[in-house]
Design an enzyme around this catalytic site. Structure first.
Site, PDB file in Angstrom:
ATOM      1  N   HIS A  98      41.828  31.603  52.716  1.00 33.68           N
ATOM      2  CA  HIS A  98      41.258  32.951  52.667  1.00 33.68           C
ATOM      3  C   HIS A  98      41.478  33.548  51.288  1.00 33.68           C
ATOM      4  O   HIS A  98      42.598  33.562  50.766  1.00 33.68           O
ATOM      5  CB  HIS A  98      41.910  33.838  53.729  1.00 33.68           C
ATOM      6  CG  HIS A  98      41.306  35.213  53.814  1.00 33.68           C
ATOM      7  ND1 HIS A  98      40.119  35.465  54.467  1.00 33.68           N
ATOM      8  CD2 HIS A  98      41.715  36.408  53.307  1.00 33.68           C
ATOM      9  CE1 HIS A  98      39.829  36.752  54.375  1.00 33.68           C
ATOM     10  NE2 HIS A  98      40.786  37.342  53.673  1.00 33.68           N
ATOM     11  N   SER A  99      40.391  34.038  50.658  1.00 33.92           N
ATOM     12  CA  SER A  99      40.434  34.717  49.370  1.00 33.92           C
ATOM     13  C   SER A  99      41.033  33.792  48.303  1.00 33.92           C
ATOM     14  O   SER A  99      40.470  32.732  48.029  1.00 33.92           O
ATOM     15  CB  SER A  99      41.205  36.033  49.517  1.00 33.92           C
ATOM     16  OG  SER A  99      40.948  36.900  48.446  1.00 33.92           O
ATOM     17  N   LEU A 100      42.149  34.133  47.692  1.00 31.29           N
ATOM     18  CA  LEU A 100      42.807  33.224  46.747  1.00 31.29           C
ATOM     19  C   LEU A 100      42.979  31.844  47.353  1.00 31.29           C
ATOM     20  O   LEU A 100      42.760  30.816  46.694  1.00 31.29           O
ATOM     21  CB  LEU A 100      44.171  33.793  46.350  1.00 31.29           C
ATOM     22  CG  LEU A 100      45.159  32.834  45.675  1.00 31.29           C
ATOM     23  CD1 LEU A 100      44.663  32.442  44.290  1.00 31.29           C
ATOM     24  CD2 LEU A 100      46.552  33.444  45.591  1.00 31.29           C
ATOM     25  N   SER A 125      37.042  31.322  53.052  1.00 30.39           N
ATOM     26  CA  SER A 125      36.875  32.620  53.702  1.00 30.39           C
ATOM     27  C   SER A 125      37.049  33.741  52.693  1.00 30.39           C
ATOM     28  O   SER A 125      38.031  33.765  51.940  1.00 30.39           O
ATOM     29  CB  SER A 125      37.916  32.744  54.826  1.00 30.39           C
ATOM     30  OG  SER A 125      37.925  34.044  55.378  1.00 30.39           O
TER      31      SER A 125
END
Length: 267
Positions: A98-100, A125
């Site tokens: 997710h993200s990073l 994500s």
């Protein structure tokens, strides 16, 4: 739910005592900026099927690794993660970030495929593709404490609430700053498409990762690609883990049907 440290970076999340060996697949979870191996436990009930294994990355500088220096080189972190994942697992791997964690997951997947490991799926994500990152190192370094508190309150970290207490903010800000810098200083180099399937997921109201950025992940694999959007912001999966897990499991080789409540618009 138990968390067992395999290495400082690699933690196993387990509830089962009679898991088949080797397991049918292993999920590897990569947290968002500011997050830890503890942050993604809510995914598990709707993501893992009986007998499957789950590993989570515990980045330095937080939780039980709080005394360690933060990571400063995303590629080096991916090198370590890939080596440790390869040494600790057998069989197919499903990477979910997710993200990073999504960008890190891409770099880990690239290395694992170079080791001839079977990456069954990379699920990214709430993340822009490697070449379209939004963060600038100078801008991150120029952020004041008030800027970081606003970032925490508006989505920089899940579960902080609108006004994080001062002591919580003081602990969270250095971690979040380090992770933002890790991503801001990341340079992916020339495009290196994967060959594995890739699924890009996001929230319809995410101010940082709009639908075109999810679709842009298509050029980062030569394998099957899909993108889907669920209602919500940057942390859209909170309260929608059945839909989130169902979309991922539907892309696996032996899928379990997604929950009928899924409201995503998928391509």
């Amino acid at each position: 739910m138990r968390r067992c440290r395999l290495t400082p970076l690699l933690w196993e999340i387990t509830e089962e005592t009679n898991r088949p060996e080797p397991p049918p697949r292993t999920f590897v979870l990569a947290p968002f900026g500011g997050g830890s191996a503890y942050a993604l436990g809510e995914w598990l009930p709707d993501l893992r099927a009986p007998g499957e294994r789950v590993l989570a990355l515990q980045y330095p500088g937080r939780g039980p690794r709080s005394a360690e220096p933060h990571a400063t080189d995303l590629a080096a972190l991916a090198d370590t993660a890939a080596e440790e994942i390869a040494g600790a697992t057998e069989g197919p791997l499903v990477l979910v970030g997710h993200s990073l964690g999504a960008v890190l997951g891409y770099e880990i997947a690239h290395r694992l495929q170079g080791m001839a490991r079977d990456v069954e799926l990379l699920a990214v994500s709430a993340a822009r593709p490697p070449d379209l990152q939004r963060l600038d190192p100078a801008a991150v370094l120029a952020m004041t404490r008030d800027d970081w508190i606003e970032e925490l309150a508006t989505g920089g970290n899940a579960g902080m609430g609108e006004s994080p207490p001062a002591d919580v903010a003081d602990l969270a800000i250095p971690v979040l700053r380090a992770d933002y810098l890790l991503l801001a200083r990341y340079r992916p180099g020339p495009p290196r498409p994967l060959t594995c399937p890739l699924l890009a997921l996001g929230g319809a109201a995410d101010p940082w990762v709009e639908r075109p950025y999810l679709d842009a992940w298509r050029s980062w694999t030569t394998g099957p690609f899909a993108a889907a959007v669920l209602p919500g912001d940057h942390f859209y999966y909170r309260g929608a883990t059945a839909e989130f897990g169902g979309l991922i499991r539907a892309r696996l080789r032996h899928p379990v049907a997604a929950d009928a409540r899924t409201t995503a618009r998928e391509t």
